[in-house]
Design a protein around this motif. Structure first.
Motif, PDB file in Angstrom:
ATOM      1  N   VAL A 196       0.872  -1.178   0.000  1.00 46.49           N
ATOM      2  CA  VAL A 196       0.000   0.000   0.000  1.00 46.49           C
ATOM      3  C   VAL A 196       0.903   1.220   0.000  1.00 46.49           C
ATOM      4  O   VAL A 196       1.806   1.341   0.830  1.00 46.49           O
ATOM      5  CB  VAL A 196      -0.931   0.013   1.235  1.00 46.49           C
ATOM      6  CG1 VAL A 196      -1.760   1.286   1.253  1.00 46.49           C
ATOM      7  CG2 VAL A 196      -1.835  -1.211   1.239  1.00 46.49           C
ATOM      8  N   ILE A 197       0.664   2.115  -0.962  1.00 47.63           N
ATOM      9  CA  ILE A 197       1.433   3.354  -1.043  1.00 47.63           C
ATOM     10  C   ILE A 197       0.493   4.537  -0.881  1.00 47.63           C
ATOM     11  O   ILE A 197      -0.709   4.431  -1.123  1.00 47.63           O
ATOM     12  CB  ILE A 197       2.217   3.475  -2.379  1.00 47.63           C
ATOM     13  CG1 ILE A 197       1.265   3.536  -3.586  1.00 47.63           C
ATOM     14  CG2 ILE A 197       3.224   2.345  -2.515  1.00 47.63           C
ATOM     15  CD1 ILE A 197       1.950   3.869  -4.896  1.00 47.63           C
ATOM     16  N   GLN A 198       1.070   5.639  -0.484  1.00 49.62           N
ATOM     17  CA  GLN A 198       0.319   6.892  -0.364  1.00 49.62           C
ATOM     18  C   GLN A 198       0.931   7.878  -1.355  1.00 49.62           C
ATOM     19  O   GLN A 198       2.143   8.089  -1.341  1.00 49.62           O
ATOM     20  CB  GLN A 198       0.452   7.441   1.059  1.00 49.62           C
ATOM     21  CG  GLN A 198      -0.404   8.618   1.349  1.00 49.62           C
ATOM     22  CD  GLN A 198      -1.857   8.236   1.479  1.00 49.62           C
ATOM     23  OE1 GLN A 198      -2.205   7.262   2.121  1.00 49.62           O
ATOM     24  NE2 GLN A 198      -2.725   8.987   0.852  1.00 49.62           N
ATOM     25  N   VAL A 199       0.113   8.425  -2.232  1.00 53.05           N
ATOM     26  CA  VAL A 199       0.571   9.474  -3.142  1.00 53.05           C
ATOM     27  C   VAL A 199       0.223  10.798  -2.487  1.00 53.05           C
ATOM     28  O   VAL A 199      -0.919  11.025  -2.089  1.00 53.05           O
ATOM     29  CB  VAL A 199      -0.090   9.352  -4.531  1.00 53.05           C
ATOM     30  CG1 VAL A 199       0.352  10.497  -5.434  1.00 53.05           C
ATOM     31  CG2 VAL A 199       0.249   8.009  -5.170  1.00 53.05           C
ATOM     32  N   GLN A 200       1.220  11.670  -2.361  1.00 54.71           N
ATOM     33  CA  GLN A 200       1.014  12.974  -1.748  1.00 54.71           C
ATOM     34  C   GLN A 200       1.198  14.069  -2.774  1.00 54.71           C
ATOM     35  O   GLN A 200       1.937  13.916  -3.741  1.00 54.71           O
ATOM     36  CB  GLN A 200       1.995  13.191  -0.591  1.00 54.71           C
ATOM     37  CG  GLN A 200       1.754  12.258   0.566  1.00 54.71           C
ATOM     38  CD  GLN A 200       2.680  12.548   1.727  1.00 54.71           C
ATOM     39  OE1 GLN A 200       3.803  13.035   1.557  1.00 54.71           O
ATOM     40  NE2 GLN A 200       2.218  12.259   2.933  1.00 54.71           N
ATOM     41  N   ARG A 201       0.516  15.190  -2.532  1.00 52.37           N
ATOM     42  CA  ARG A 201       0.554  16.337  -3.429  1.00 52.37           C
ATOM     43  C   ARG A 201       0.777  17.602  -2.611  1.00 52.37           C
ATOM     44  O   ARG A 201       0.312  17.719  -1.492  1.00 52.37           O
ATOM     45  CB  ARG A 201      -0.774  16.405  -4.179  1.00 52.37           C
ATOM     46  CG  ARG A 201      -0.848  17.518  -5.193  1.00 52.37           C
ATOM     47  CD  ARG A 201      -1.998  17.316  -6.129  1.00 52.37           C
ATOM     48  NE  ARG A 201      -1.590  16.304  -7.107  1.00 52.37           N
ATOM     49  CZ  ARG A 201      -2.412  15.775  -7.995  1.00 52.37           C
ATOM     50  NH1 ARG A 201      -3.662  16.130  -8.039  1.00 52.37           N
ATOM     51  NH2 ARG A 201      -1.967  14.872  -8.853  1.00 52.37           N
ATOM     52  N   VAL A 202       1.469  18.563  -3.196  1.00 47.21           N
ATOM     53  CA  VAL A 202       1.724  19.832  -2.520  1.00 47.21           C
ATOM     54  C   VAL A 202       0.457  20.677  -2.522  1.00 47.21           C
ATOM     55  O   VAL A 202      -0.220  20.792  -3.541  1.00 47.21           O
ATOM     56  CB  VAL A 202       2.872  20.604  -3.213  1.00 47.21           C
ATOM     57  CG1 VAL A 202       2.999  22.010  -2.661  1.00 47.21           C
ATOM     58  CG2 VAL A 202       4.183  19.884  -3.038  1.00 47.21           C
ATOM     59  N   ALA A 203       0.154  21.240  -1.359  1.00 44.72           N
ATOM     60  CA  ALA A 203      -0.970  22.166  -1.229  1.00 44.72           C
ATOM     61  C   ALA A 203      -0.455  23.424  -0.531  1.00 44.72           C
ATOM     62  O   ALA A 203       0.574  23.400   0.140  1.00 44.72           O
ATOM     63  CB  ALA A 203      -2.097  21.531  -0.431  1.00 44.72           C
ATOM     64  N   SER A 204      -1.173  24.496  -0.697  1.00 45.83           N
ATOM     65  CA  SER A 204      -0.788  25.749  -0.062  1.00 45.83           C
ATOM     66  C   SER A 204      -1.761  26.024   1.088  1.00 45.83           C
ATOM     67  O   SER A 204      -2.972  25.883   0.930  1.00 45.83           O
ATOM     68  CB  SER A 204      -0.837  26.892  -1.073  1.00 45.83           C
ATOM     69  OG  SER A 204      -0.421  28.088  -0.471  1.00 45.83           O
ATOM     70  N   GLU A 205      -1.207  26.384   2.227  1.00 44.24           N
ATOM     71  CA  GLU A 205      -2.057  26.761   3.359  1.00 44.24           C
ATOM     72  C   GLU A 205      -1.421  27.957   4.052  1.00 44.24           C
ATOM     73  O   GLU A 205      -0.238  28.250   3.871  1.00 44.24           O
ATOM     74  CB  GLU A 205      -2.252  25.598   4.322  1.00 44.24           C
ATOM     75  CG  GLU A 205      -1.045  25.187   5.092  1.00 44.24           C
ATOM     76  CD  GLU A 205      -1.343  24.073   6.098  1.00 44.24           C
ATOM     77  OE1 GLU A 205      -0.643  24.034   7.117  1.00 44.24           O
ATOM     78  OE2 GLU A 205      -2.251  23.262   5.867  1.00 44.24           O
ATOM     79  N   VAL A 206      -2.204  28.625   4.854  1.00 43.95           N
ATOM     80  CA  VAL A 206      -1.730  29.809   5.560  1.00 43.95           C
ATOM     81  C   VAL A 206      -1.384  29.407   6.982  1.00 43.95           C
ATOM     82  O   VAL A 206      -2.196  28.780   7.677  1.00 43.95           O
ATOM     83  CB  VAL A 206      -2.817  30.911   5.541  1.00 43.95           C
ATOM     84  CG1 VAL A 206      -2.357  32.138   6.311  1.00 43.95           C
ATOM     85  CG2 VAL A 206      -3.172  31.281   4.120  1.00 43.95           C
ATOM     86  N   ASN A 207      -0.176  29.771   7.425  1.00 47.18           N
ATOM     87  CA  ASN A 207       0.235  29.433   8.794  1.00 47.18           C
ATOM     88  C   ASN A 207      -0.327  30.449   9.784  1.00 47.18           C
ATOM     89  O   ASN A 207      -1.044  31.377   9.407  1.00 47.18           O
ATOM     90  CB  ASN A 207       1.763  29.305   8.898  1.00 47.18           C
ATOM     91  CG  ASN A 207       2.482  30.604   8.635  1.00 47.18           C
ATOM     92  OD1 ASN A 207       1.899  31.677   8.629  1.00 47.18           O
ATOM     93  ND2 ASN A 207       3.791  30.505   8.407  1.00 47.18           N
ATOM     94  N   ASP A 208      -0.004  30.299  11.071  1.00 44.45           N
ATOM     95  CA  ASP A 208      -0.539  31.177  12.125  1.00 44.45           C
ATOM     96  C   ASP A 208      -0.143  32.635  11.938  1.00 44.45           C
ATOM     97  O   ASP A 208      -0.851  33.529  12.384  1.00 44.45           O
ATOM     98  CB  ASP A 208      -0.076  30.687  13.500  1.00 44.45           C
ATOM     99  CG  ASP A 208      -0.661  29.330  13.851  1.00 44.45           C
ATOM    100  OD1 ASP A 208      -1.720  28.986  13.287  1.00 44.45           O
ATOM    101  OD2 ASP A 208      -0.061  28.614  14.670  1.00 44.45           O
ATOM    102  N   ALA A 209       0.990  32.869  11.284  1.00 46.47           N
ATOM    103  CA  ALA A 209       1.448  34.235  11.051  1.00 46.47           C
ATOM    104  C   ALA A 209       0.808  34.851   9.808  1.00 46.47           C
ATOM    105  O   ALA A 209       1.074  36.001   9.470  1.00 46.47           O
ATOM    106  CB  ALA A 209       2.969  34.257  10.902  1.00 46.47           C
ATOM    107  N   GLY A 210      -0.027  34.085   9.110  1.00 47.26           N
ATOM    108  CA  GLY A 210      -0.700  34.598   7.919  1.00 47.26           C
ATOM    109  C   GLY A 210       0.117  34.471   6.652  1.00 47.26           C
ATOM    110  O   GLY A 210      -0.232  35.043   5.622  1.00 47.26           O
TER     111      GLY A 210
END
Length: 106
Positions: free
Chosen positions: A9-23
């Motif tokens: 079993v493998i997991q394919v991951q993808r880059v996503a953009s999110e905002v950290n606590d500092a914005g």
């Protein structure tokens, strides 16, 4: 492709953009697909002939065909992370080979 060979079993991951606590926006790896895969054993000479001479640790995962896997994704397997270097279609949309390079391999 015989399902009995897809024991991993493998997991394919993808880059996503999110905002950290500092914005500030930052890129993070998120789980994209969880797939059954066959770990394909290759000899060193096969990799030398197919990829050119080199000392890189290459691993090949064979999966059923899915449309939304790209070279910008990565694979997590057995606690290790692999960059996808090449995706090859097998038997006209029956399966894919993900040729990967282990991250951190010397």
């Amino acid at each position: 492709m015989r399902s009995g060979k897809m024991r991993r079993v493998i997991q394919v991951q993808r880059v996503a953009s999110e905002v950290n606590d500092a914005g500030t926006p930052q890129e993070v790896w998120t789980d994209h697909l969880r797939l059954r895969a066959e770990l394909v054993e290759r000899t060193a000479s096969e990799f030398i002939n197919a990829q050119g001479a080199g000392d890189k640790a290459l691993t090949v995962f064979r999966i059923r065909y899915v449309e939304n896997v790209t070279n910008s994704d990565r694979v997590v397997f057995g606690g290790q992370t692999f960059n996808i270097k090449e995706i090859s279609e097998i038997d006209h949309m029956r399966s894919l080979e993900l040729r990967c390079e282990k991250i951190g391999a010397d």
